[in-house]
Design an enzyme around this catalytic site. Structure first.
Site, PDB file in Angstrom:
ATOM      1  CB  THR A 178       4.764   2.164  -1.775  1.00  0.00           C
ATOM      2  OG1 THR A 178       3.358   2.392  -1.847  1.00  0.00           O
ATOM      3  CG2 THR A 178       5.200   2.121  -0.331  1.00  0.00           C
TER       4      THR A 178
ATOM      5  CE  LYS B 265       1.194   9.770  -7.099  1.00  0.00           C
ATOM      6  NZ  LYS B 265       2.157   9.184  -6.161  1.00  0.00           N
ATOM      7  NE  ARG B 266      -8.357   6.831  -2.751  1.00  0.00           N
ATOM      8  CZ  ARG B 266      -9.205   6.284  -1.873  1.00  0.00           C
ATOM      9  NH1 ARG B 266      -9.127   4.996  -1.592  1.00  0.00           N
ATOM     10  NH2 ARG B 266     -10.145   7.000  -1.292  1.00  0.00           N
TER      11      ARG B 266
ATOM     12  CE  LYS C 126      -2.080  10.288  -2.308  1.00  0.00           C
ATOM     13  NZ  LYS C 126      -0.849   9.562  -1.919  1.00  0.00           N
TER      14      LYS C 126
ATOM     15  CG  HIS D 232       1.056   4.281   7.542  1.00  0.00           C
ATOM     16  ND1 HIS D 232       1.894   3.600   6.693  1.00  0.00           N
ATOM     17  CD2 HIS D 232       0.776   3.437   8.553  1.00  0.00           C
ATOM     18  CE1 HIS D 232       2.106   2.390   7.161  1.00  0.00           C
ATOM     19  NE2 HIS D 232       1.439   2.254   8.293  1.00  0.00           N
TER      20      HIS D 232
ATOM     21  CE  LYS E 284       3.731  -0.646  -4.938  1.00  0.00           C
ATOM     22  NZ  LYS E 284       2.363  -0.285  -4.513  1.00  0.00           N
TER      23      LYS E 284
HETATM   24  C1  26V Z   1      -6.704   6.905   7.016  1.00  0.00           C
HETATM   25  C2  26V Z   1      -8.029   6.866   7.232  1.00  0.00           C
HETATM   26  C3  26V Z   1      -8.611   7.905   8.037  1.00  0.00           C
HETATM   27  C4  26V Z   1     -10.062   7.961   7.975  1.00  0.00           C
HETATM   28  C5  26V Z   1     -10.783   6.676   7.851  1.00  0.00           C
HETATM   29  C6  26V Z   1     -10.215   5.729   6.887  1.00  0.00           C
HETATM   30  C7  26V Z   1      -8.778   5.826   6.702  1.00  0.00           C
HETATM   31  C8  26V Z   1      -8.165   4.853   5.992  1.00  0.00           C
HETATM   32  C9  26V Z   1      -6.839   4.898   5.771  1.00  0.00           C
HETATM   33  C10 26V Z   1      -6.112   5.932   6.261  1.00  0.00           C
HETATM   34  C11 26V Z   1      -4.674   5.898   6.036  1.00  0.00           C
HETATM   35  C12 26V Z   1      -4.167   6.967   5.258  1.00  0.00           C
HETATM   36  C13 26V Z   1      -2.750   6.907   5.402  1.00  0.00           C
HETATM   37  C14 26V Z   1      -2.052   6.290   4.235  1.00  0.00           C
HETATM   38  O1  26V Z   1      -2.534   5.498   3.451  1.00  0.00           O
HETATM   39  N1  26V Z   1      -0.844   6.689   4.176  1.00  0.00           N
HETATM   40  C15 26V Z   1       0.036   6.276   3.137  1.00  0.00           C
HETATM   41  O2  26V Z   1       0.804   5.212   3.654  1.00  0.00           O
HETATM   42  C16 26V Z   1       1.726   4.743   2.711  1.00  0.00           C
HETATM   43  C17 26V Z   1       2.394   3.543   3.327  1.00  0.00           C
HETATM   44  O3  26V Z   1       3.153   3.931   4.415  1.00  0.00           O
HETATM   45  C18 26V Z   1       2.683   5.828   2.333  1.00  0.00           C
HETATM   46  O4  26V Z   1       3.560   5.344   1.363  1.00  0.00           O
HETATM   47  C19 26V Z   1       1.953   7.038   1.801  1.00  0.00           C
HETATM   48  O5  26V Z   1       2.832   8.104   1.587  1.00  0.00           O
HETATM   49  C20 26V Z   1       0.899   7.459   2.792  1.00  0.00           C
HETATM   50  O6  26V Z   1       0.087   8.480   2.262  1.00  0.00           O
END
Ligand code: 26V
Length: 837
Positions: free
Chosen positions: A673, A565-566, A571, A374, A677
Site C-alpha cells: 500500500t 516499509k517493514r 522485500k 494478507h 501512497k
Molecule cells: C502476521 C502475523 C503472524 C505472526 C504474528 C503476528 C502477525 C502480525 C501480522 C501479520 C500480518 C502480516 C501480513 C501483512 O501485514 N500483510 C500485508 O498486508 C498488506 C495489506 O493487505 C499488504 O499490502 C502487504 O502486501 C502485506 O504484506
C-alpha cells in the site's frame, strides 16, 4: 419527570439536546476551558503538550454530538451492519486528521493563532498511535476512514495495547528496541465506557449435561475469567456528519482480588494474579510474517473475539429475537486469520448457549463471516498446536474437530477421497504434532475469502488453496487494497493539495477518480513548474529533518530514492543496498564521474527476533558510514537510514520522494500500500511485477513506471529448474565485486565477519532471488537516472502518476467490500438536527 430515551429511562431532558454545536462552543473557549478545568493549568504553568491535549479535547467535544447521533441513527434505522475485526490498527496521529475531516482545519489554525499558538507545532506533540505492525494494520485504519466517509454503519473492533509497536533506536548501526508506552501522557481520543464490560473465559473443562427435556448440552466450567473493558475512539468521516466508532478492548482482572486466596490471607498471590490477567492487552506482537505460536498471542486473539462477539450479539438482540436474521443484519470481516477463532466461538454460543442445532448454527455462522488473506509467506500462516489450543479453549477444540469431521465427510462424498487431498484440506494437520490451521478454518467457515490484489488472489486460488478453490469456486474474490486520500494526500501533502484544488476544486478528496482532470494541465509549463516547486518545498522539509536526526547534508537536487516499509528478506532492501554499492564503486573508479546525484533513504523496523532482517539494517548503516564520509563521493550519493519509521514519519517522507522502491521478489508481496501512497504523491515507482504494482502500472501507463525483474511464474520456474545464485555471481563482475566487498569487511572493518551468514545465504540459496534480479535492477536504475535528467519529462510522468491513481482510494476498495461482500448500505445523516427521539 422521566423521559424515554432510546429505550433507556433518564431523568429530565436537559442533558440531551440534538442541536449541532451551540454558538458558545467556540474552539478557543473550549480550548481555554480544558486548559484550566481539565488540565488545571494557567498561563505560567501551561506547556505545549498541555496545549495539544486541551486542543484535542476541544476538537473531540465537537465530535461528540455527531458521534452519539450517528450511533443513535444506526440504532433507530437498524440497517445491516459491518464489523471489522482486526488485531491491529496503525492509526498514527488523530488531531490533524480529525480537523480535516470535520472541515475545521483552517478556522482552527486562525483561532489558535489569535491566542498565540501554532497549530503545526502543537500537532507534533501527539504520540503516534501505533497499534499495528505494517501494511495490514494501516489498511485497517484507512478502511475505518473510508467506512465513515461513505457513511456505512460500520464498527471497528480491536485491542487497546498498552504498548504499541516498539520504538526503534539505532545503536552502532544495529536496531535496538524500546517499549512504546504511548499512553504515558494520557490519550485524549479514547473514552472509557465504564459500564461496558464483558467476562471472557479461559481454560477450564467441558462437562456434558442433560436438560430437563432429556437432550444434552456441553458446559464450559471451572474457567479462569478476565474482564474486557471498552475504550471507544471516534472515527469522523470526511465532510459528512457520520462519526463511526472504533472499540478497543482492555483486559482487567475480574475482581480486584481473588476472594478465596484473599481470605486465606494470600494477599500478595491474589494481587499478583490480578496483574496476570491484565497482561493480555499489554503488548502488541511485533512480528509480521513469522508465527511463533505463543500462548499469550492465542489468549489475545480469543480475548478480543469473545468480547467483540458478546458486544455484537448484545446489539443484535436489542432489535431481534430470531437468530435467522443474524446474517441479514450482521457481517463480520476477519482481518487475516488473527480473529478466526470467532468462527468456533459463534458456533459455541449458538449451540451451547442459544440451544440451536448444529446445522442451523453452522448455516448462520458461515453466512456471517468473511475473511481477508494478507500474505502467502508460508511462515506467516497461523497454526496452533492442538494441545495449546485445547488447554486454553477446550470447548472450541471440540467444535473445530466437529467442523473438520463434517467438512471432510462432505469432501469425500462430493470432491475427492484421496488421502493426500484430504490432508491438505484438513483443518487439523496430521503428523506427530497436530495443529489447527487457521486459514483452512477461515475458508471453511466463511462465505467470502478475498485476496488484496489481482495477482495475490490468483496465487491464492491456484497455488496456495487450489483444492478449496475447486470446492468453493465462488468463494474466492479480489478486492484490491486502497489508501485514504484524506491522510495520504490532503493532510500529508498540503501544498500539493492546494495546487490540485486550485485547478480542479476539492471534490477529489472524496472522489479520487477526479484527479484525472489534472492530466489537462500536463502540457502547461507553468503548472509543471509549480508542481516541481511543491516537491522542492517538501524535500526541503525532509532535508531539515534528516539534518536534525542524522546530521547528514543532503543535496536538494538529488533523486530522493526511498524504500520505507517493514524489513523482510522478501522485500529485498538488500537488493537496494547492492545498487548503492554499485554506484559507490562507479564513483571510486572515477571520482570525477558525472552522475545524477541520489539520496537513498531507508526506514523500517525488523521483527526483534528476525536476525537476517536486522543484519540488513546493520549493513545499510555500515554502508552509509563509508559512503557519506568518503570525500570522493561528495554530494553525488548519500545513504540515510531514518530510525523509527511510523505513520507519522511516513507522512513526512512520502511527499518528498521522487522514486518509490517496490522491489519484492515477484509473487510474495500480497499488495503493498506504500506503493500507492508514493504514486499518489507524485513519486515514480521502480518495482517488480508483484502485488498491486501490476495494477498501478496498468493505471498509470507503462511509460510512467519502471518495471524490472522476474515475473512471478518465472521465479517459480527458475526454482523448479534449480536456481544457482553462484552462477550469477561468477558471471557478473559488477555483482561479484559488490559481494566480495561485503564479504571482505570493506564496510565493517571493526567488526569482521558479521555479514558472513548473509553472504553465505545469498551464494548458496538466495531464496528471494536477489542475484537473479540484480542486473535487471541496475539497468533499470540507470534508466531512472537518465530520465531524471530531463526534469520536464519527469514532471509529466509525476503528474500522470497522481492523475491516474484514483483506483487506489480506499473509498473504492471499501465500496467494493460493501457491494460484493458485506451487502451494507450507507446511512446518511441529514444536515439538520435529528428529532427521532
Ligand atoms: C502476521 C502475523 C503472524 C505472526 C504474528 C503476528 C502477525 C502480525 C501480522 C501479520 C500480518 C502480516 C501480513 C501483512 O501485514 N500483510 C500485508 O498486508 C498488506 C495489506 O493487505 C499488504 O499490502 C502487504 O502486501 C502485506 O504484506
Amino acid at each position: 419527570m422521566a423521559k424515554k430515551n432510546n429505550g433507556k429511562v433518564v431523568n429530565g431532558s436537559i442533558f440531551f439536546t440534538d442541536k449541532e454545536e451551540p454558538e458558545s462552543f467556540s474552539i478557543s473557549n473550549q480550548f481555554a476551558e480544558h486548559l484550566e478545568f481539565t488540565l488545571v493549568k494557567d498561563r505560567i504553568t501551561v506547556t505545549k503538550d498541555d496545549a495539544y491535549y486541551a486542543l484535542s479535547l476541544a476538537v473531540r467535544d465537537r465530535m461528540v454530538r455527531r458521534w452519539l447521533r450517528t450511533q443513535r441513527e444506526y440504532h433507530i434505522k437498524d440497517p445491516k451492519r459491518v464489523y471489522y475485526l482486526s488485531l491491529e490498527y496503525l492509526m498514527g496521529r488523530l488531531l490533524g486528521n480529525a480537523l480535516i475531516n470535520l472541515d475545521y482545519y483552517e478556522e482552527c489554525r486562525e483561532l489558535l493563532k489569535k491566542d498565540g499558538y501554532n497549530l503545526e507545532e502543537i500537532k507534533e506533540y501527539e504520540h503516534d498511535m501505533g497499534l499495528g505492525n505494517g501494511g495490514l494494520g494501516r489498511l485497517a485504519a484507512c478502511y475505518l476512514d473510508s467506512m465513515a466517509t461513505l457513511q456505512l454503519p460500520a464498527f471497528g473492533y480491536g485491542i487497546r495495547y498498552e504498548y504499541g509497536i516498539f520504538a526503534q533506536e539505532i545503536e552502532n548501526g544495529y536496531q535496538v528496541e524500546y517499549a512504546d508506552y504511548w499512553l504515558k501522557n494520557g490519550n485524549p481520543w479514547d473514552i472509557l465506557r465504564r459500564s461496558l464490560q464483558y467476562r471472557v473465559k479461559f481454560y477450564g473443562r467441558v462437562e456434558k449435561k442433560v436438560y430437563p427435556d432429556g437432550t444434552y448440552y456441553f458446559d464450559w466450567v471451572d474457567t479462569d475469567d478476565v474482564l474486557a473493558v471498552a475504550y471507544d475512539v471516534p472515527v469522523p468521516g470526511y465532510k459528512v456528519k457520520n462519526v463511526n466508532n472504533l472499540r478497543l478492548w482492555q483486559a482487567k482482572a475480574v475482581s480486584d482480588f481473588e476472594f478465596s486466596e484473599f481470605n486465606r490471607g494470600d494477599y500478595v498471590e491474589a494481587v499478583a494474579k490480578k496483574n496476570d490477567s491484565e497482561t493480555i492487552s499489554k503488548v502488541l506482537y511485533p512480528n509480521d510474517t513469522y508465527v511463533e505460536g505463543k500462548f499469550l498471542r492465542l489468549k489475545q486473539q480469543y480475548f478480543f473475539v469473545s468480547a467483540t462477539l458478546q458486544d455484537i450479539i448484545r446489539k443484535f438482540k436489542i432489535n431481534h429475537d430470531n437468530w435467522e436474521d443474524f446474517p441479514e443484519k450482521v457481517c463480520i470481516q476477519l482481518n487475516d486469520t488473527h480473529p478466526v477463532v470467532a468462527i468456533p466461538e459463534l458456533m459455541r454460543i449458538l449451540i451451547d448457549q442459544e440451544r440451536l442445532g448444529w446445522e442451523k448454527a453452522w448455516y448462520i455462522t458461515t453466512r456471517t463471516f468473511a475473511y481477508t488473506n494478507h500474505t502467502v509467506v508460508p511462515e506467516a500462516l497461523e497454526e496452533w498446536n492442538e494441545k495449546i489450543f485445547g488447554e486454553l479453549l477446550p470447548r472450541h477444540l471440540q467444535i473445530v474437530y466437529e467442523i473438520n469431521r463434517r467438512f471432510l465427510e462432505d469432501v469425500k462424498k462430493n470432491y475427492s477421497a484421496d488421502e493426500a487431498v484430504l490432508e491438505k484440506l484438513s483443518i487439523i494437520s496430521s503428523g506427530p504434532e497436530k495443529r489447527v490451521r487457521m486459514a483452512n478454518l477461515a475458508i471453511v467457515g466463511t462465505f467470502a475469502v478475498n485476496g488484496v490484489a489481482e495477482l495475490h488472489t490468483h496465487i491464492l486460488k491456484t497455488r496456495i488453496f487450489p483444492d478449496f478453490n475447486k470446492i468453493y469456486p465462488k468463494k474466492f474474490l479480489c478486492v484490491t487494497n486502497g489508501i485514504t486520500p484524506r491522510r495520504w494526500i490532503r493532510a500529508a501533502n498540503p501544498e500539493l493539495s492546494k495546487l490540485i484544488t486550485s485547478k480542479i476544486g476539492e471534490e477529489w478528496v472524496r472522489d479520487l477518480s477526479q484527479l484525472k482532470q489534472i492530466e489537462n494541465f500536463v502540457d502547461d509549463a507553468a503548472f509543471r513548474k509549480k508542481w516541481r516547486e511543491v516537491k522542492m518545498h517538501n524535500r526541503r522539509l525532509l532535508i531539515d529533518y534528516i539534518k536534525n536526526e542524522n546530521n547528514i547534508d543532503v543535496n536538494p537536487d538529488s533523486i530522493f530514492d526511498v524504500q520505507v516499509k517493514r524489513f523482510h528478506e522478501y522485500k529485498r532492501q538488500l537488493l537496494n543496498v547492492l545498487h548503492v554499492i554499485t554506484l559507490y564503486n562507479r564513483i571510486k573508479d572515477n571520482p570525477k564521474i558525472k552522475m545524477v546525484p541520489r539520496t537513498v533513504i531507508f526506514g523500517g523496523k525488523a521483527a526483534p527476533a528476525y536476525y537476517a532482517a536486522k543484519m540488513v539494517i546493520k549493513l545499510i548503516n555500515s554502508v552509509a558510514d563509508v559512503v557519506n564520509n568518503d570525500p570522493d563521493v561528495g554530494d553525488k550519493l548519500k545513504v540515510v537510514f531514518l530510525k523509527n519509521y511510523s505513520v507519522t514519519l511516513a507522512e513526512k517522507i512520502i511527499p518528498a520522494s521522487d522514486l518509490s522502491e517496490q522491489i519484492s521478489v515477484a509473487g510474495l508481496e500480497a499488495s503493498g500500500t506504500g506503493n500507492m501512497k508514493f504514486a499518489a504523491n507524485g513519486a515514480l515507482t521502480i518495482g517488480t511485477m508483484d502485488g498491486a504494482n501490476i495494477e498501478i502500472r496498468e493505471e498509470v501507463g507503462e511509460e510512467n513506471i519502471f518495471i524490472f525483474g522476474l515475473l512471478a511464474e518465472e521465479v517459480v520456474e527458475l526454482k523448479a529448474k534449480g536456481y544457482n545464485p553462484r552462477k550469477y555471481y561468477e558471471s557478473n563482475p559488477s555483482l561479484k565485486r559488490v559481494i566480495d566487498m561485503i564479504a571482505s569487511n570493506y564496510f565493517n572493518p571493526k567488526e569482521p565477519g558479521i555479514f558472513n551468514d548473509m553472504i553465505n545465504g545469498l551464494m548458496n540459496v538466495d531464496y528471494y532471488c536477489v542475484f537473479a534480479d540484480y542486473q535487471s535492477y541496475i539497468d533499470t536504475q540507470d534508466k531512472v537516472a537518465q530520465e531524471f535528467l530531463n526534469q520536464e519529462e519527469w514532471t509529466k510522468k509525476s503528474i500522470y502518476n497522481v492523475a491516474r491513481i484514483g483506483k487506489f482510494s480506499s473509498d473504492r476498495a471499501v465500496s467494493e467490500y460493501a457491494k460484493k461482500i458485506w451487502n451494507v448500505k450507507p446511512v446518511k445523516l441529514n444536515n439538520g438536527n435529528s428529532n427521532h427521539d
